[in-house]
Enzyme design. Structure first.
Site, PDB file in Angstrom:
ATOM      1  N   LYS A  17      31.106  60.109  56.255  1.00  0.00           N
ATOM      2  CA  LYS A  17      31.525  59.833  54.883  1.00  0.00           C
ATOM      3  C   LYS A  17      32.648  60.791  54.482  1.00  0.00           C
ATOM      4  O   LYS A  17      32.699  61.910  55.004  1.00  0.00           O
ATOM      5  CB  LYS A  17      30.345  60.059  53.930  1.00  0.00           C
ATOM      6  CG  LYS A  17      29.254  59.026  53.987  1.00  0.00           C
ATOM      7  CD  LYS A  17      28.167  59.349  52.965  1.00  0.00           C
ATOM      8  CE  LYS A  17      27.013  58.359  53.052  1.00  0.00           C
ATOM      9  NZ  LYS A  17      27.389  56.965  52.746  1.00  0.00           N
TER      10      LYS A  17
ATOM     11  N   ARG B 105      18.833  51.039  56.703  1.00  0.00           N
ATOM     12  CA  ARG B 105      18.180  49.807  57.168  1.00  0.00           C
ATOM     13  C   ARG B 105      17.558  49.999  58.550  1.00  0.00           C
ATOM     14  O   ARG B 105      16.589  49.326  58.898  1.00  0.00           O
ATOM     15  CB  ARG B 105      19.189  48.653  57.148  1.00  0.00           C
ATOM     16  CG  ARG B 105      20.313  48.778  58.124  1.00  0.00           C
ATOM     17  CD  ARG B 105      21.470  47.841  57.809  1.00  0.00           C
ATOM     18  NE  ARG B 105      22.275  48.326  56.673  1.00  0.00           N
ATOM     19  CZ  ARG B 105      23.302  47.665  56.156  1.00  0.00           C
ATOM     20  NH1 ARG B 105      23.649  46.494  56.641  1.00  0.00           N
ATOM     21  NH2 ARG B 105      23.987  48.173  55.152  1.00  0.00           N
TER      22      ARG B 105
HETATM   23  N1  BES Z   1      23.098  55.914  51.382  1.00  0.00           N
HETATM   24  C1  BES Z   1      24.213  55.039  51.511  1.00  0.00           C
HETATM   25  C2  BES Z   1      24.413  54.123  50.313  1.00  0.00           C
HETATM   26  C3  BES Z   1      24.737  54.785  48.997  1.00  0.00           C
HETATM   27  C4  BES Z   1      26.051  54.947  48.600  1.00  0.00           C
HETATM   28  C5  BES Z   1      23.731  55.217  48.167  1.00  0.00           C
HETATM   29  C6  BES Z   1      26.348  55.540  47.403  1.00  0.00           C
HETATM   30  C7  BES Z   1      24.027  55.810  46.934  1.00  0.00           C
HETATM   31  C8  BES Z   1      25.336  55.965  46.549  1.00  0.00           C
HETATM   32  C9  BES Z   1      24.012  54.146  52.744  1.00  0.00           C
HETATM   33  O1  BES Z   1      23.337  54.748  53.805  1.00  0.00           O
HETATM   34  C10 BES Z   1      25.370  53.772  53.247  1.00  0.00           C
HETATM   35  O2  BES Z   1      26.090  54.646  53.647  1.00  0.00           O
HETATM   36  N2  BES Z   1      25.687  52.492  53.232  1.00  0.00           N
HETATM   37  C11 BES Z   1      26.928  52.009  53.706  1.00  0.00           C
HETATM   38  C12 BES Z   1      26.679  50.737  54.478  1.00  0.00           C
HETATM   39  C13 BES Z   1      27.860  50.229  55.217  1.00  0.00           C
HETATM   40  C14 BES Z   1      28.290  51.207  56.288  1.00  0.00           C
HETATM   41  C15 BES Z   1      27.517  48.883  55.841  1.00  0.00           C
HETATM   42  C16 BES Z   1      27.840  51.769  52.512  1.00  0.00           C
HETATM   43  O3  BES Z   1      27.361  51.336  51.466  1.00  0.00           O
HETATM   44  O4  BES Z   1      29.034  52.042  52.617  1.00  0.00           O
HETATM   45 MN    MN Z   2      24.630  55.849  55.066  1.00  0.00          MN
END
Ligand code: BES
Ligand code: MN
Ligand code: ZN
Length: 477
Positions: free
Chosen positions: A257, A331
């Protein structure tokens, strides 16, 4: 701190006001003066305090137009009223709540809840000087319903569950590790009659939770799988099962990230925290329903042992998962949590809560929890409860096309990340592969579990979202 009492005279009179309707107790001239100068008209959540200037010692709390008012108006009104009293340092107030008679006991509970919401603060890392000493404010209800003590007790108890969830989430990841979370859950929940089982890595290996372990692999912190059992009806009655995403930190892994996205990722165990909070609320109030909470707790980190984009991993179910993006880790852990729940716990239904997708924030902001389900009736049951508690939820379409999107493309059964679009739904469709056809509801709380700024009676940061709605849903089952 608000302390709630009954039928005790106090210096300040808190007067409830419907928008545009002068309260009987107020002099006509004074009301006209307020109205014409637009100092106060009684809008929802509006508060006016006059603690002596006009020699009256009153605080006026607005609840909006009478015909539009709902339980949420009452919560917000009392929350703002409590804040105003705290600021005024007056120490005590009284209110006649026969005003809310039309709302019945629900109105009274909402009032109590609004007051208690004002008590939450997360300030344990502030130095003593910075922590402003909070005086006690005594709030006395007159003409409260007959069962007032029991109602007060109930609301206080489920709000403890909400605050418990918030505290777990607000703690930084360096403190709230999987080990720490599991011990906190055990300590707090065992006191109210929930039995908490904590599985370590070897036991997780024995269960075959290869998907969960793949995510946990990159971290030096040991993973934990927590099972919280509250079975007052005995083993013969199917439990309702609550599953929470429990990433105590999500760096994204090798699909790393950006710094800004990483800052609040200690909140990625909010699902697990809301499960623990709900278990607390139910058990403390001795609700006669069988409920089991589960959560796979780990960190998503980078190291020589981490799982990588391109990997194809196994899961407890036997299905294989293509890892296209290590940041879609929630997931992957949930796949094993859900399969475990479906096959080992004999569930009446399964509800999972997860801070699962940024896409949910894009679609529904910080206002709505996003829902995906294989059983619309189960969703409706939750929505009905959520309408009463003021927690907003929105059902997204579990369309056949989205099911297609999560099928494997590199030789595996399913893929953990799909192309652009409908990210919250496709995440849900991925999860659906692991519930073995059981009744299931997925709640994406990415936007509602952790707020960038305070909103109504909800504080900035952790909210303890869904604890009140699930408590209510399970109570009225
Ligand atoms: N924990 C994050 C989602 C999230 C983002 C929660 C902002 C709270 C605030 C999750 O694990 C994630 O990173 N999801 C990705 C999925 C994608 C890579 C398909 C996302 O949302 O970018
Ligand atoms: Mn994530
Ligand atoms: Zn995550």
């Amino acid at each position: 701190m608000i302390k709630i009492v009954f039928d005790q005279e106090a210096k300040v009179r808190a007067l409830p006001v419907w928008e545009g309707e002068a309260p009987e107790e107020l002099e006509k001239e004074f009301w006209e003066y307020l109205e014409t100068n637009e100092f106060f008209v009684g809008k929802k959540g509006e508060v006016y305090s006059d603690l002596g200037f006009y020699g009256k010692k009153i605080i006026l709390i607005g609840f909006g137009k009478k015909e539009e008012a709902d339980l949420e108006s009452i919560r917000i009104g009392f929350f703002n009223g409590a804040k105003a009293l705290d600021k005024a340092k007056e120490g005590e107030a009284q209110m006649d709540v026969s005003f809310f008679e039309s709302f019945g006991e629900e109105g009274f509970k909402a009032a109590v809840e609004g007051l208690i919401q004002s008590n939450y603060a997360y300030n344990k890392y502030q130095s003593k000087e910075k922590k402003k000493e909070k005086k006690e404010v005594l709030f006395s209800f007159f003409n409260a319903p007959k069962e007032k003590e029991a109602f007060l007790d109930e609301v206080q108890s489920y709000m403890e569950g909400v605050f418990f969830a918030r505290d777990l989430v607000n703690e930084p990841a360096m403190v709230m590790t999987p080990t720490k979370f599991s011990l906190e859950a055990k300590n707090t929940l065992s006191k109210v009659g929930v039995s908490v089982e904590i599985l370590n890595r070897a036991e997780i290996v024995d269960l075959g939770m290869k998907a969960f372990l793949s995510v946990a692999m990159g971290s030096d912190e040991e993973p934990r799988f927590v099972i919280m059992r509250y079975m007052p009806l005995g083993e013969d009655v199917k439990p309702k099962v609550l599953v929470g995403k429990g990433l105590t930190y999500d760096s994204g892994g090798y699909s790393i990230k950006p710094t800004s996205g990483m800052l609040s990722m200690h909140c990625d165990m909010s699902g697990a925290a809301s499960v623990a909070g709900t278990m607390y609320a139910l058990a403390k109030n001795k609700v006669q329903q069988n409920v089991i909470g589960v959560s796979a707790l780990c960190e998503n980190m980078i190291s020589g042992k981490s799982y990588k984009p391109g990997d194809i991993i196994k899961s407890m179910s036997g299905k294989t998962i293509e890892i296209d993006n290590t940041d879609a880790e929630g997931r992957v852990t949930l796949a094993d949590s859900l399969y475990f729940s479906a096959t080992k716990l004999n569930p009446e239904y399964i509800i999972d809560m997860a801070t699962l997708t940024g896409a949910c924030i894009a679609a529904l902001g910080f206002e709505y929890t996003g829902a995906v389900t294989n059983d619309t009736n189960l969703y409706m049951e939750f929505e009905k409860a959520a309408k009463k508690t003021g927690e907003k939820v929105w059902l997204l379409p579990a369309d056949e096309e989205f099911r297609e999107a999560v099928k494997g493309k590199r030789g595996g059964d399913v893929v953990n990340s799909t192309g652009f679009g409908a990210g919250t739904v496709t995440a849900g469709m991925f999860l659906e592969n692991f519930v073995e056809g059981k009744r299931w509801l997925h709640l994406d709380i990415a936007g509602t579990a952790f707020l960038p700024k305070e909103k109504g009676y909800l504080p900035k940061d952790a909210t303890g979202v869904c604890v009140r709605s699930l408590y209510r849903m399970i109570c009225s089952a």
